[in-house]
Design an enzyme around this catalytic site. Structure first.
Site, PDB file in Angstrom:
ATOM      1  N   PHE A 163     -12.526  17.632   6.668  1.00  0.00           N
ATOM      2  CA  PHE A 163     -12.041  18.922   6.147  1.00  0.00           C
ATOM      3  C   PHE A 163     -10.522  18.919   5.920  1.00  0.00           C
ATOM      4  O   PHE A 163      -9.980  19.805   5.295  1.00  0.00           O
ATOM      5  CB  PHE A 163     -12.384  20.055   7.119  1.00  0.00           C
ATOM      6  CG  PHE A 163     -13.862  20.352   7.273  1.00  0.00           C
ATOM      7  CD1 PHE A 163     -14.833  19.506   6.774  1.00  0.00           C
ATOM      8  CD2 PHE A 163     -14.283  21.504   7.941  1.00  0.00           C
ATOM      9  CE1 PHE A 163     -16.193  19.799   6.925  1.00  0.00           C
ATOM     10  CE2 PHE A 163     -15.628  21.802   8.092  1.00  0.00           C
ATOM     11  CZ  PHE A 163     -16.587  20.943   7.592  1.00  0.00           C
ATOM     12  N   ILE A 172      -6.732   8.211  -2.530  1.00  0.00           N
ATOM     13  CA  ILE A 172      -7.139   9.385  -1.746  1.00  0.00           C
ATOM     14  C   ILE A 172      -6.722  10.667  -2.465  1.00  0.00           C
ATOM     15  O   ILE A 172      -5.592  10.803  -2.923  1.00  0.00           O
ATOM     16  CB  ILE A 172      -6.536   9.322  -0.322  1.00  0.00           C
ATOM     17  CG1 ILE A 172      -7.213   8.195   0.471  1.00  0.00           C
ATOM     18  CG2 ILE A 172      -6.686  10.652   0.399  1.00  0.00           C
ATOM     19  CD1 ILE A 172      -6.696   8.023   1.891  1.00  0.00           C
ATOM     20  N   GLU A 207     -10.289   2.908   3.052  1.00  0.00           N
ATOM     21  CA  GLU A 207      -9.815   3.898   2.081  1.00  0.00           C
ATOM     22  C   GLU A 207      -8.455   3.471   1.533  1.00  0.00           C
ATOM     23  O   GLU A 207      -7.446   3.566   2.249  1.00  0.00           O
ATOM     24  CB  GLU A 207      -9.610   5.261   2.764  1.00  0.00           C
ATOM     25  CG  GLU A 207     -10.838   5.894   3.334  1.00  0.00           C
ATOM     26  CD  GLU A 207     -10.613   7.378   3.640  1.00  0.00           C
ATOM     27  OE1 GLU A 207     -11.449   8.171   3.231  1.00  0.00           O
ATOM     28  OE2 GLU A 207      -9.594   7.716   4.261  1.00  0.00           O
ATOM     29  N   HIS A 220      -6.506   7.608  10.548  1.00  0.00           N
ATOM     30  CA  HIS A 220      -6.658   8.033   9.151  1.00  0.00           C
ATOM     31  C   HIS A 220      -5.351   7.781   8.408  1.00  0.00           C
ATOM     32  O   HIS A 220      -4.263   7.836   8.988  1.00  0.00           O
ATOM     33  CB  HIS A 220      -7.036   9.519   9.079  1.00  0.00           C
ATOM     34  CG  HIS A 220      -7.402   9.936   7.690  1.00  0.00           C
ATOM     35  ND1 HIS A 220      -6.457  10.320   6.762  1.00  0.00           N
ATOM     36  CD2 HIS A 220      -8.597   9.982   7.061  1.00  0.00           C
ATOM     37  CE1 HIS A 220      -7.071  10.597   5.615  1.00  0.00           C
ATOM     38  NE2 HIS A 220      -8.366  10.409   5.772  1.00  0.00           N
ATOM     39  N   ALA A 261     -13.373  14.022   1.303  1.00  0.00           N
ATOM     40  CA  ALA A 261     -12.789  15.321   1.636  1.00  0.00           C
ATOM     41  C   ALA A 261     -12.812  16.258   0.431  1.00  0.00           C
ATOM     42  O   ALA A 261     -13.669  17.141   0.332  1.00  0.00           O
ATOM     43  CB  ALA A 261     -11.357  15.127   2.139  1.00  0.00           C
TER      44      ALA A 261
END
Ligand code: G3P
Length: 225
Positions: free
Chosen positions: A13, A149, A144, A96, A205
């Site tokens: 989120f 992103i 990632e 992350h 996300a």
């Protein structure tokens, strides 16, 4: 700890306006509805402020977005793995791209998670880093590329090799660790491609959280699984 099911979709989120306060719970409930209808394992990663509320209200797995390499005690403003566990979450993202840790701190967090019974999903930026971090034996890894992103082009189209290479790199260390991929993933076609490349699922996300209709976005994601 109960078994994790794959393919899996982790919805991070982040800290978007769309997830402030009760809005996190609303999106988590949409994740739950689509998970129940489709049978696909969808996990929700609400912000820390909503973690406990969401974890106690839904049946799908809930994860934190981060945990700190701190022990319980005088650690003002930090979040220990013990606190994440006590919130009702089943795991946490670690390292992350938007909340990096040093290699030493990643090891501390993953170790503490194992001790308290939390699952870790370590994020990595390259295939090589994915291989190296798999040595910490987390329950999941997610590759990632940072430059993709939040964008509109899925990693599975822009850089499919990073996904397959990350899967191979982790496999060389421990073939049992599932590798997910993320960055720009938005559609069922992206998820299908991720699975074809050897990933066990996706971490995404904006495709859900920023969508005008999160349920529809989620339904599209699971459509071709
Ligand atoms: O954690 C998921 C993430 O970093 C990818 O974000 O918006 O490209 O799906 P997004």
């Amino acid at each position: 700890m109960s078994e994790l099911r794959f393919p899996a979709i982790i919805v991070n989120f982040k800290a978007y306006r769309e997830v402030e306060g009760d809005r996190s719970l609303r999106i988590a409930l949409e994740c739950q509805t689509v998970a129940e209808e489709s049978g696909v394992n969808i996990m929700a990663c609400p912000p820390m402020t909503e973690l406990s509320q969401v974890a106690r209200a839904v049946k799908i797995p809930v994860m934190a977005q981060h945990a700190d390499p701190k022990s319980p005690g005088s650690a003002t403003g930090w979040t220990t793995p013990e606190m994440v566990k006590a919130s009702g979450a089943m795991g946490t993202l670690v390292n992350h791209s938007e909340h990096r840790l040093s290699q030493g701190d990643i090891a501390i967090v993953v170790g503490a998670c194992k001790k308290v019974g939390l699952r870790s999903c370590i994020c990595a930026d390259t295939a090589e880093t994915t291989g190296r971090l798999s040595e910490l034996r987390p329950e999941m890894l997610a590759v990632e590329p940072p430059e993709l992103i939040g964008g509109d082009v899925s990693v599975t189209d822009a850089n499919p090799e990073v996904v397959s290479d990350a899967v191979s790199a982790a496999r060389k260390v421990d073939a049992s660790i599932p590798v997910l991929c993320g960055a720009g993933v938005k559609t069922g076609k992206d998820v299908k491609r991720a699975l074809e490349l050897g990933a066990k699922g996706v971490l995404l996300a904006s495709g859900v959280v920023k969508s005008k209709d999160p349920r529809k976005a989620l339904q599209d994601l699971v459509d071709l699984i």
